[in-house]
Motif scaffolding. Structure first.
Motif, PDB file in Angstrom:
ATOM      1  N   ILE A 209      13.518  36.361  53.698  1.00 44.14           N
ATOM      2  CA  ILE A 209      13.074  35.844  52.182  1.00 44.14           C
ATOM      3  C   ILE A 209      13.532  34.224  52.338  1.00 44.14           C
ATOM      4  CG2 ILE A 209      13.413  37.876  50.937  1.00 44.14           C
ATOM      5  CD1 ILE A 209      16.040  37.192  50.284  1.00 44.14           C
ATOM      6  N   THR A 210      14.000  33.691  53.245  1.00 50.56           N
ATOM      7  CA  THR A 210      14.497  32.455  53.610  1.00 50.56           C
ATOM      8  C   THR A 210      13.483  31.427  53.847  1.00 50.56           C
ATOM      9  OG1 THR A 210      16.795  33.225  54.067  1.00 50.56           O
ATOM     10  CG2 THR A 210      16.259  31.001  54.584  1.00 50.56           C
ATOM     11  N   SER A 211      13.397  30.191  53.178  1.00 50.56           N
ATOM     12  CA  SER A 211      12.544  29.198  53.484  1.00 50.56           C
ATOM     13  C   SER A 211      13.202  27.931  53.718  1.00 50.56           C
ATOM     14  CB  SER A 211      11.485  29.340  52.627  1.00 50.56           C
ATOM     15  OG  SER A 211      12.130  28.868  51.167  1.00 50.56           O
ATOM     16  N   GLY A 212      12.440  27.064  53.883  1.00 47.91           N
ATOM     17  CA  GLY A 212      13.104  25.459  54.083  1.00 47.91           C
ATOM     18  C   GLY A 212      13.199  25.078  55.416  1.00 47.91           C
ATOM     19  N   THR A 213      12.777  23.696  55.628  1.00 46.03           N
ATOM     20  CA  THR A 213      13.041  23.266  57.062  1.00 46.03           C
ATOM     21  C   THR A 213      14.277  22.521  57.312  1.00 46.03           C
ATOM     22  OG1 THR A 213      11.906  21.253  56.225  1.00 46.03           O
ATOM     23  CG2 THR A 213      10.664  22.710  57.390  1.00 46.03           C
ATOM     24  N   THR A 214      14.877  21.653  56.465  1.00 42.19           N
ATOM     25  CA  THR A 214      15.990  20.936  56.691  1.00 42.19           C
ATOM     26  C   THR A 214      17.045  21.870  56.015  1.00 42.19           C
ATOM     27  OG1 THR A 214      15.801  19.561  54.650  1.00 42.19           O
ATOM     28  CG2 THR A 214      15.151  18.661  56.676  1.00 42.19           C
ATOM     29  N   MET A 215      16.920  22.340  54.878  1.00 37.36           N
ATOM     30  CA  MET A 215      18.177  23.274  54.531  1.00 37.36           C
ATOM     31  C   MET A 215      17.341  24.540  53.971  1.00 37.36           C
ATOM     32  SD  MET A 215      21.312  23.370  53.318  1.00 37.36           S
ATOM     33  CE  MET A 215      21.605  21.808  53.063  1.00 37.36           C
ATOM     34  N   LYS A 216      18.054  25.497  54.650  1.00 36.44           N
ATOM     35  CA  LYS A 216      17.445  27.089  54.531  1.00 36.44           C
ATOM     36  C   LYS A 216      18.135  27.355  52.990  1.00 36.44           C
ATOM     37  CE  LYS A 216      15.760  26.932  58.435  1.00 36.44           C
ATOM     38  NZ  LYS A 216      14.319  27.138  58.724  1.00 36.44           N
ATOM     39  N   LYS A 217      16.922  28.349  52.392  1.00 33.34           N
ATOM     40  CA  LYS A 217      17.597  28.701  51.120  1.00 33.34           C
ATOM     41  C   LYS A 217      16.673  30.063  50.609  1.00 33.34           C
ATOM     42  CE  LYS A 217      14.715  25.444  48.591  1.00 33.34           C
ATOM     43  NZ  LYS A 217      14.969  24.292  47.534  1.00 33.34           N
ATOM     44  N   PHE A 218      17.128  30.929  49.980  1.00 35.41           N
ATOM     45  CA  PHE A 218      16.457  31.946  49.370  1.00 35.41           C
ATOM     46  C   PHE A 218      17.110  31.797  47.749  1.00 35.41           C
ATOM     47  CE2 PHE A 218      20.191  34.015  51.009  1.00 35.41           C
ATOM     48  CZ  PHE A 218      20.822  34.841  49.875  1.00 35.41           C
ATOM     49  N   ASN A 219      16.143  32.714  46.960  1.00 40.61           N
ATOM     50  CA  ASN A 219      16.684  32.856  45.536  1.00 40.61           C
ATOM     51  C   ASN A 219      16.685  34.220  45.288  1.00 40.61           C
ATOM     52  OD1 ASN A 219      14.071  34.225  45.244  1.00 40.61           O
ATOM     53  ND2 ASN A 219      13.011  32.089  44.947  1.00 40.61           N
ATOM     54  N   LYS A 220      17.119  34.719  44.048  1.00 41.04           N
ATOM     55  CA  LYS A 220      17.813  35.924  43.552  1.00 41.04           C
ATOM     56  C   LYS A 220      16.491  36.845  43.404  1.00 41.04           C
ATOM     57  CE  LYS A 220      17.539  34.753  38.506  1.00 41.04           C
ATOM     58  NZ  LYS A 220      17.501  33.660  38.780  1.00 41.04           N
ATOM     59  N   THR A 221      15.413  36.247  43.057  1.00 44.01           N
ATOM     60  CA  THR A 221      14.149  37.055  43.079  1.00 44.01           C
ATOM     61  C   THR A 221      13.655  37.788  44.371  1.00 44.01           C
ATOM     62  OG1 THR A 221      13.103  35.599  41.481  1.00 44.01           O
ATOM     63  CG2 THR A 221      11.692  37.103  42.474  1.00 44.01           C
ATOM     64  N   GLY A 222      13.827  36.959  45.657  1.00 39.71           N
ATOM     65  CA  GLY A 222      13.596  37.323  46.720  1.00 39.71           C
ATOM     66  C   GLY A 222      14.605  38.275  47.204  1.00 39.71           C
ATOM     67  N   LEU A 223      16.002  37.959  46.916  1.00 37.14           N
ATOM     68  CA  LEU A 223      17.068  38.858  47.416  1.00 37.14           C
ATOM     69  C   LEU A 223      16.828  40.483  46.797  1.00 37.14           C
ATOM     70  CD1 LEU A 223      19.783  39.504  48.816  1.00 37.14           C
ATOM     71  CD2 LEU A 223      20.813  38.382  46.803  1.00 37.14           C
ATOM     72  N   LYS A 224      16.145  40.246  45.514  1.00 37.42           N
ATOM     73  CA  LYS A 224      15.992  41.853  44.973  1.00 37.42           C
ATOM     74  C   LYS A 224      15.052  42.618  45.726  1.00 37.42           C
ATOM     75  CE  LYS A 224      17.031  40.271  40.058  1.00 37.42           C
ATOM     76  NZ  LYS A 224      16.254  40.113  38.696  1.00 37.42           N
ATOM     77  N   THR A 225      14.341  42.131  46.451  1.00 36.64           N
ATOM     78  CA  THR A 225      13.081  42.613  47.142  1.00 36.64           C
ATOM     79  C   THR A 225      13.626  43.213  48.787  1.00 36.64           C
ATOM     80  OG1 THR A 225      11.985  40.733  48.116  1.00 36.64           O
ATOM     81  CG2 THR A 225      11.485  41.212  45.955  1.00 36.64           C
ATOM     82  N   ILE A 226      14.776  43.002  49.285  1.00 36.45           N
ATOM     83  CA  ILE A 226      15.200  43.312  50.454  1.00 36.45           C
ATOM     84  C   ILE A 226      15.550  44.707  50.596  1.00 36.45           C
ATOM     85  CG2 ILE A 226      15.851  40.816  51.096  1.00 36.45           C
ATOM     86  CD1 ILE A 226      18.921  41.809  50.918  1.00 36.45           C
ATOM     87  N   LEU A 227      14.994  45.172  51.791  1.00 39.99           N
ATOM     88  CA  LEU A 227      15.453  46.685  51.946  1.00 39.99           C
ATOM     89  C   LEU A 227      16.742  47.048  52.305  1.00 39.99           C
ATOM     90  CD1 LEU A 227      12.374  47.759  53.907  1.00 39.99           C
ATOM     91  CD2 LEU A 227      12.696  47.566  51.194  1.00 39.99           C
ATOM     92  N   VAL A 228      17.325  47.934  51.840  1.00 38.23           N
ATOM     93  CA  VAL A 228      18.760  48.402  52.280  1.00 38.23           C
ATOM     94  C   VAL A 228      18.647  49.834  52.534  1.00 38.23           C
ATOM     95  CG1 VAL A 228      21.067  48.834  51.343  1.00 38.23           C
ATOM     96  CG2 VAL A 228      19.889  46.805  50.506  1.00 38.23           C
TER      97      VAL A 228
END
Length: 258
Positions: A209-228
């Motif tokens: 869920i991480t994007s960005g070239t110079t500075m890697k980042k993700f947001n809370k919307t993406g975090l909610k979707t990751i599998l556990v």
């Protein structure tokens, strides 16, 4: 060079321990454990009750998990779940208002004020220096991301994969920018999730869920979707205890070698 080599080996062992734990291979499964499916139903019911009481907002439905998404097989008593369904709350500072509104209402101070604004950098110096505060108005404005101790904080810009448990500092606390807070209601769930985020599979999910070239980042919307991968509650407790035991042995071994 010798010390670096030993440090690297210890870190590789930690990652292996966490990887085995998240695959159900670190401790034995107990057929008497209540399956994870029952635990997830309880979590769902508790969240629905909190929504009724107005303590949390109703979350948007998350996509169903497909077989293709599952990175590996887990024991029959376990379940795959999205983080947003597993956690009671996933939020960040901007959930309290726009950047413009936060700038207008939240003043920052380098001297002690009403509330401490918790940054991920504060954990490295044990909350002893370079602290940031806000006044009572700022604290109340940021009510959606206030902290009370026990929450997980993830760095979502730059240092992807870093995770900390907020201590109870016995003072008002709120979340600083560039971090996401994850709240789970039960101590065992929190410890397991803490280890999961630091594990190879957790790290892999974050990078999806991480994007960005110079500075890697993700947001809370993406975090909610990751599998556990979720084990039964009793097994989560055994896993956390075994990880803590093995990590303590590793630390002892490292200190002896040094």
């Amino acid at each position: 060079m010798k010390t670096n080599s030993l440090d690297f080996d210890a870190q590789a062992l930690r990652e292996k321990i966490l990887d085995l734990a998240m695959r159900g291979k670190l401790v034995k499964q107990d057929p008497n454990d209540e399956p994870a499916s029952v635990l997830l139903e309880k979590i769902k019911a508790e969240k629905e009750e909190l929504v009724k009481e107005g303590k949390i907002k109703k979350s948007k439905p998350l996509p169903k998990i497909t077989d293709e998404e599952k990175p590996f097989d887990i024991p029959d008593s376990w379940e795959w779940v999205r983080l947003g369904e597993y956690a009671e709350k996933v939020t960040d500072q901007v959930a309290s208002g726009s950047f413009a509104a936060i700038k207008e209402n939240v003043r920052k101070y380098k001297h002690e004020e009403f509330a401490l604004m918790i940054k991920t950098a504060d954990f490295a110096n044990n909350f002893s220096k370079n602290l940031t505060y806000t006044d009572e108005h700022g604290y109340k404005f940021l009510s959606n991301s206030n902290l009370f101790g026990g929450e997980l904080i993830l760095s979502n810009i730059g240092s992807i994969g870093k995770c900390f448990i907020v201590p109870n500092l016995k003072k008002p606390m709120t979340l600083a920018p560039n971090s996401i807070m994850v709240k789970v209601p039960e101590e065992t769930l929190k410890k397991f999730l803490y280890y999961f985020i630091q594990s190879p599979v957790g790290n892999s999910e974050l990078w999806k869920i991480t994007s960005g070239t110079t500075m890697k980042k993700f947001n809370k919307t993406g975090l909610k979707t990751i599998l556990v991968p979720v084990p039964p509650l009793e097994e989560q407790s055994r896993i956390a205890a075994k990880i803590a035991q093995l990590f303590a042995l590793l630390r002892k071994f490292e200190s002896l070698l040094k």
